[in-house]
Design a protein around this motif. Structure first.
Motif, PDB file in Angstrom:
ATOM      1  N   GLY A 159       0.816  -1.319   0.242  1.00  0.00           N
ATOM      2  CA  GLY A 159      -0.577  -0.212   0.155  1.00  0.00           C
ATOM      3  C   GLY A 159       1.061   0.971  -0.053  1.00  0.00           C
ATOM      4  N   ALA A 160       2.056   1.076   0.741  1.00  0.00           N
ATOM      5  CA  ALA A 160       2.836   1.834   0.856  1.00  0.00           C
ATOM      6  C   ALA A 160       3.716   2.683  -0.403  1.00  0.00           C
ATOM      7  CB  ALA A 160       3.878   1.792   1.377  1.00  0.00           C
ATOM      8  N   GLY A 161       3.685   1.685  -2.011  1.00  0.00           N
ATOM      9  CA  GLY A 161       3.973   1.860  -3.161  1.00  0.00           C
ATOM     10  C   GLY A 161       5.072   0.371  -3.127  1.00  0.00           C
ATOM     11  N   PRO A 162       5.365   0.865  -5.343  1.00  0.00           N
ATOM     12  CA  PRO A 162       6.659  -0.800  -5.206  1.00  0.00           C
ATOM     13  C   PRO A 162       8.007  -0.738  -4.423  1.00  0.00           C
ATOM     14  CG  PRO A 162       5.721   0.843  -7.281  1.00  0.00           C
ATOM     15  CD  PRO A 162       5.542   1.204  -5.866  1.00  0.00           C
ATOM     16  N   MET A 163       8.108  -1.340  -4.473  1.00  0.00           N
ATOM     17  CA  MET A 163       9.717  -1.907  -3.444  1.00  0.00           C
ATOM     18  C   MET A 163      10.355  -1.780  -4.239  1.00  0.00           C
ATOM     19  SD  MET A 163       8.691  -5.769  -1.433  1.00  0.00           S
ATOM     20  CE  MET A 163       7.631  -6.441   0.199  1.00  0.00           C
ATOM     21  N   ASP A 164      11.774  -1.441  -4.121  1.00  0.00           N
ATOM     22  CA  ASP A 164      12.991  -1.338  -4.823  1.00  0.00           C
ATOM     23  C   ASP A 164      13.238  -2.988  -5.246  1.00  0.00           C
ATOM     24  OD1 ASP A 164      14.705  -1.629  -2.906  1.00  0.00           O
ATOM     25  OD2 ASP A 164      14.933   0.214  -2.170  1.00  0.00           O
ATOM     26  N   ALA A 165      14.368  -2.490  -6.261  1.00  0.00           N
ATOM     27  CA  ALA A 165      14.826  -4.431  -6.932  1.00  0.00           C
ATOM     28  C   ALA A 165      15.492  -4.659  -5.414  1.00  0.00           C
ATOM     29  CB  ALA A 165      16.103  -3.653  -7.577  1.00  0.00           C
ATOM     30  N   LEU A 236       5.637 -11.299  -5.981  1.00  0.00           N
ATOM     31  CA  LEU A 236       6.908 -10.796  -6.955  1.00  0.00           C
ATOM     32  C   LEU A 236       6.069  -9.282  -7.784  1.00  0.00           C
ATOM     33  CD1 LEU A 236       9.802  -9.997  -7.250  1.00  0.00           C
ATOM     34  CD2 LEU A 236       8.897 -11.878  -8.811  1.00  0.00           C
ATOM     35  N   TYR A 237       4.652 -10.158  -8.682  1.00  0.00           N
ATOM     36  CA  TYR A 237       4.400  -9.472  -9.563  1.00  0.00           C
ATOM     37  C   TYR A 237       4.245  -7.677  -8.751  1.00  0.00           C
ATOM     38  CZ  TYR A 237       2.346  -7.953 -14.301  1.00  0.00           C
ATOM     39  OH  TYR A 237       1.828  -7.260 -15.104  1.00  0.00           O
ATOM     40  N   ALA A 238       3.836  -7.883  -7.945  1.00  0.00           N
ATOM     41  CA  ALA A 238       2.650  -6.930  -7.220  1.00  0.00           C
ATOM     42  C   ALA A 238       3.710  -6.501  -6.316  1.00  0.00           C
ATOM     43  CB  ALA A 238       1.828  -7.760  -5.847  1.00  0.00           C
ATOM     44  N   ALA A 239       4.423  -6.758  -6.132  1.00  0.00           N
ATOM     45  CA  ALA A 239       5.790  -5.861  -5.331  1.00  0.00           C
ATOM     46  C   ALA A 239       6.757  -5.021  -6.347  1.00  0.00           C
ATOM     47  CB  ALA A 239       6.846  -6.533  -4.370  1.00  0.00           C
ATOM     48  N   LEU A 240       7.008  -5.748  -7.230  1.00  0.00           N
ATOM     49  CA  LEU A 240       7.520  -4.837  -8.644  1.00  0.00           C
ATOM     50  C   LEU A 240       6.523  -3.319  -9.095  1.00  0.00           C
ATOM     51  CD1 LEU A 240       9.310  -7.565 -10.762  1.00  0.00           C
ATOM     52  CD2 LEU A 240      10.297  -5.946  -8.835  1.00  0.00           C
ATOM     53  N   THR A 241       5.259  -3.710  -9.193  1.00  0.00           N
ATOM     54  CA  THR A 241       4.798  -2.304 -10.463  1.00  0.00           C
ATOM     55  C   THR A 241       3.181  -2.191  -9.130  1.00  0.00           C
ATOM     56  OG1 THR A 241       2.814  -4.308 -10.500  1.00  0.00           O
ATOM     57  CG2 THR A 241       4.764  -4.658 -11.784  1.00  0.00           C
ATOM     58  N   GLN A 242       3.204  -2.566  -7.707  1.00  0.00           N
ATOM     59  CA  GLN A 242       1.808  -2.374  -7.322  1.00  0.00           C
ATOM     60  C   GLN A 242       0.951  -2.549  -7.539  1.00  0.00           C
ATOM     61  OE1 GLN A 242       2.113   2.167  -5.923  1.00  0.00           O
ATOM     62  NE2 GLN A 242       0.636   1.259  -3.917  1.00  0.00           N
ATOM     63  N   ARG A 243       1.043  -3.445  -8.554  1.00  0.00           N
ATOM     64  CA  ARG A 243      -0.644  -3.935  -9.903  1.00  0.00           C
ATOM     65  C   ARG A 243      -0.806  -5.033  -9.129  1.00  0.00           C
ATOM     66  NH1 ARG A 243      -1.947  -0.380 -13.601  1.00  0.00           N
ATOM     67  NH2 ARG A 243      -3.648  -1.720 -14.432  1.00  0.00           N
ATOM     68  N   TRP A 244      -2.316  -6.317  -9.556  1.00  0.00           N
ATOM     69  CA  TRP A 244      -2.486  -7.513  -9.304  1.00  0.00           C
ATOM     70  C   TRP A 244      -2.766  -7.599 -10.536  1.00  0.00           C
ATOM     71  CZ3 TRP A 244      -1.685 -10.295  -6.279  1.00  0.00           C
ATOM     72  CH2 TRP A 244      -1.955 -11.176  -5.373  1.00  0.00           C
ATOM     73  N   LEU A 253      -5.148  -3.994  -4.606  1.00  0.00           N
ATOM     74  CA  LEU A 253      -4.675  -3.439  -5.892  1.00  0.00           C
ATOM     75  C   LEU A 253      -4.981  -3.215  -6.524  1.00  0.00           C
ATOM     76  CD1 LEU A 253      -1.541  -5.222  -5.067  1.00  0.00           C
ATOM     77  CD2 LEU A 253      -1.789  -3.942  -4.493  1.00  0.00           C
ATOM     78  N   THR A 254      -5.047  -2.355  -7.670  1.00  0.00           N
ATOM     79  CA  THR A 254      -5.919  -2.384  -9.094  1.00  0.00           C
ATOM     80  C   THR A 254      -5.143  -3.590 -10.066  1.00  0.00           C
ATOM     81  OG1 THR A 254      -5.706  -0.448  -8.764  1.00  0.00           O
ATOM     82  CG2 THR A 254      -6.304  -0.484 -10.496  1.00  0.00           C
ATOM     83  N   ALA A 270       7.909   2.356 -15.258  1.00  0.00           N
ATOM     84  CA  ALA A 270       9.358   1.959 -15.711  1.00  0.00           C
ATOM     85  C   ALA A 270      10.484   2.209 -14.286  1.00  0.00           C
ATOM     86  CB  ALA A 270       9.315   3.611 -16.181  1.00  0.00           C
ATOM     87  N   GLY A 271      11.401   0.916 -14.863  1.00  0.00           N
ATOM     88  CA  GLY A 271      12.757   1.162 -13.825  1.00  0.00           C
ATOM     89  C   GLY A 271      12.804   0.195 -13.169  1.00  0.00           C
ATOM     90  N   VAL A 272      11.740  -0.650 -13.636  1.00  0.00           N
ATOM     91  CA  VAL A 272      11.726  -1.999 -12.950  1.00  0.00           C
ATOM     92  C   VAL A 272      12.802  -2.640 -13.835  1.00  0.00           C
ATOM     93  CG1 VAL A 272      10.757  -4.397 -13.022  1.00  0.00           C
ATOM     94  CG2 VAL A 272       9.149  -2.452 -12.813  1.00  0.00           C
ATOM     95  N   HIS A 273      13.479  -3.750 -12.277  1.00  0.00           N
ATOM     96  CA  HIS A 273      14.981  -4.380 -12.227  1.00  0.00           C
ATOM     97  C   HIS A 273      14.013  -5.968 -13.194  1.00  0.00           C
ATOM     98  CE1 HIS A 273      17.867  -7.121 -11.923  1.00  0.00           C
ATOM     99  NE2 HIS A 273      17.980  -6.505 -11.705  1.00  0.00           N
ATOM    100  N   ARG A 274      15.066  -5.678 -14.860  1.00  0.00           N
ATOM    101  CA  ARG A 274      14.849  -6.274 -15.669  1.00  0.00           C
ATOM    102  C   ARG A 274      14.472  -8.148 -15.925  1.00  0.00           C
ATOM    103  NH1 ARG A 274      14.833  -6.578 -21.293  1.00  0.00           N
ATOM    104  NH2 ARG A 274      14.408  -8.204 -22.374  1.00  0.00           N
TER     105      ARG A 274
END
Length: 564
Positions: A159-165, A236-244, A253-254, A270-274
């Motif tokens: 809820g606070a936002g996407p996680m860093d890598a 993991l997907y939700a942690a990287l994007t804050q999306r379900w 989550l949206t 943008a900026g998600v670890h590849r």
């Protein structure tokens, strides 16, 4: 009534109508009653029991203050759903908070809940919230589990936002390894949602509801490993994007736009670890969806853990430091001392003349030379007197009559020099755990070789995962001797340690059988008793471990020396 903690309970309503941060303060459950329908919403595709099978069984009519087994006092009901209820309770015997699941003994899922709880308790893995008790008593079935008020739900973290890598890497690494260990013992989760994952204050992730949450809801699966793997991929997907990663909104989550299918995380934000984006796609690969580079999908938690381990390790972000404020010079340093205060003040004020530098006249120079000569003479005289004193002391030391002390005249007795004390034997000491702590390497602590070492098991926190107070090494000196200091050299980082002693003929079996005489922390610690100590057995007792390169906490001792 104690304040409800969202760190130990799940969000009850996950319909997605409100932001996650708003839902964190609403009614919560213990991870068993998320309102999200699994149909078409994510990896929790499973088969529930027929509708109405549990509806005919009423939830036990209990209230706050009711005691189970004369020990567990119910405090607050956090879930009442589908014939069962979940409570925050207090274990009055151990004086700690616990969680309790309750359902009638004639509930159609009572047998499966008991079996799941007992199987989960046998696992004993600290990466999972532990089942403490599973009992059938007085027409009730109840399951008691740990309550972690100092941990934070993944729901709130997302809820606070996407996680860093780095944080996302730690999440998928720890969760996949834990679930791989559970599946090796034949246990599945099947309800691995953001509400079932907790992060402790030390950064370790713990999973609650292993096997039990699914049994409470009657969830089964023909492919439990695939279901749990896809659930980890969704986290993991939700942690990287804050999306379900599905079309339906879930867990605050949206969801993804309808009709576009499964989009890679690095295409959503943008900026998600590849590398992490590809790992998420490999875990979520299903119904024709594939990873962005066509790697083989991961179908089990073990395959996913190996894929994560094969990635280059992601380091934490560099800490940012605030630049110090610009140095403010004083008025005198800025050259405004003695100047007019303002533009119009010059007409009424007289400019102060700058005085000449001191000691620049002929008399001043002569005075400086005289002072310098005096200082040189004083230094020479002091050096000569110091040398003469030292020579006299050396000459006097040859006369034994001047160095001996006479106790009858009140002179202090001579101080004995410390001598090395030989260590006859050493044993690992883990009475509060499984009784063994790397015994094959214990001789390395006193072999005199700094390149060899003894190390503890790996733990998920510096305080041994809250499983015990410490571990250590017991040194046998062969007989009762004077102990002046014990020097311990650690590897890996700052370690907290205590020195405990015993003069018994046999070594005590518990740490309380020793007497604590010193403590310290660091990488090279000298443990000196406050008073002279005589002992045969020394316990070097580790109470706090440093982080290790393996991602856990581990103590390492390379050398121990004892002196009298």
């Amino acid at each position: 009534m104690a304040e409800r903690s969202t760190a130990a309970v799940d969000v009850a309503d996950n319909s997605g109508d409100k932001p996650l941060s708003a839902k964190a303060d609403e009614a919560t459950t213990d991870g068993t009653a998320e309102g999200q329908d699994s149909t078409g919403s994510g990896p929790q595709e499973a088969v529930d029991e027929p509708a109405g099978s549990a509806a005919a069984v009423s939830t036990p009519d209990l209230h706050s203050g009711h005691k189970l087994a004369g020990r567990y006092r119910l405090e607050e009901c956090v879930t009442r759903l589908d014939g069962f209820s979940s409570w925050r309770a207090v274990d009055e015997k151990l004086r700690r908070a616990v969680g309790v699941h309750l359902l009638p003994a004639d509930h159609p899922r009572a047998r499966s809940v008991l079996a799941a709880a007992r199987s989960s308790a046998l696992l004993g893995d600290p990466r999972f919230v532990q089942v403490l008790d599973a009992v059938e008593e007085n027409d009730l079935v109840y399951v008691v589990h740990e309550w972690l008020p100092d941990a934070t739900e993944l729901t709130a973290l997302l809820g606070a936002g996407p996680m860093d890598a780095h944080d996302a890497y730690q999440l998928v690494s720890q969760i996949s390894q834990a679930m791989a260990a559970a599946h090796r013992e034949g246990l599945a989760h099947l309800r691995l949602t953001p509400g079932a994952v907790l992060r402790s204050s030390s950064g370790q992730y713990r999973i609650r509801g292993l096997a039990v949450n699914a049994a409470l809801r009657g969830i089964t699966s023909e492919g439990p490993q695939r279901a749990d793997t896809e659930a980890i991929g969704a986290l993991l997907y939700a942690a990287l994007t804050q999306r379900w990663p599905y079309e339906s909104d879930a867990y605050g989550l949206t969801g993804l736009p309808k009709g576009v299918g499964l989009i890679a995380p690095d295409q959503v934000r943008a900026g998600v670890h590849r590398g992490l984006s590809e790992i998420a796609m490999r875990a979520l690969a299903n119904d024709g969806a594939t990873a962005s580079r066509q790697e083989q999908p991961c179908t089990t938690p073990d395959e996913l853990a190996k894929a994560v381990a094969a990635m280059p390790r992601i380091r934490p972000p560099e800490p940012t430091f605030t630049a110090p404020p610009e140095y403010q010079r004083t008025t005198y340093q800025q050259g405004t001392y003695g100047r007019p205060a303002g533009p119009g003040a010059g007409a009424t004020q007289q400019v102060i003349a700058t005085p000449p530098p001191p000691l620049q006249s002929r008399t001043g120079k002569a005075l400086k030379w005289a002072v310098s000569a005096l200082l040189i003479a004083a230094l020479g005289l002091g050096s000569w007197q110091l040398a003469e004193t030292l020579l006299d002391r050396d000459n006097n030391s040859d006369d034994p009559g001047t160095t001996q002390t006479n106790p009858e005249n009140g002179d202090a007795p001579p101080v004995e020099k410390s001598k090395p004390v030989q260590i006859v034997d050493a044993k690992d000491f883990d009475p509060l755990g499984d009784g063994s702590e790397k015994p094959q390497d214990i001789d390395n602590v006193y072999d005199g070789d700094a390149s060899t070492f003894w190390h503890t098991d790996g733990y998920f926190t510096a305080d041994f995962g809250k499983l015990k107070e410490g571990v250590g090494v017991v040194l046998d000196l062969g007989k009762v001797q004077q102990v002046g200091a014990v020097d311990v050299t650690f590897l890996g980082g700052t370690t907290a340690v205590e020195l405990r002693t015993s003069s018994d003929s046999t070594a005590p079996t518990m740490p309380t059988g020793f007497s604590k005489v010193a403590e310290g922390s660091g990488t090279k610690v000298s443990l000196k008793p406050g008073e002279p100590a005589r002992a045969r057995y020394l316990l070097v007792w580790l109470t706090k471990l440093p982080p290790s390169s393996e991602g856990n906490f581990r103590g390492k001792i390379s050398d121990i020396k004892v002196t009298s």
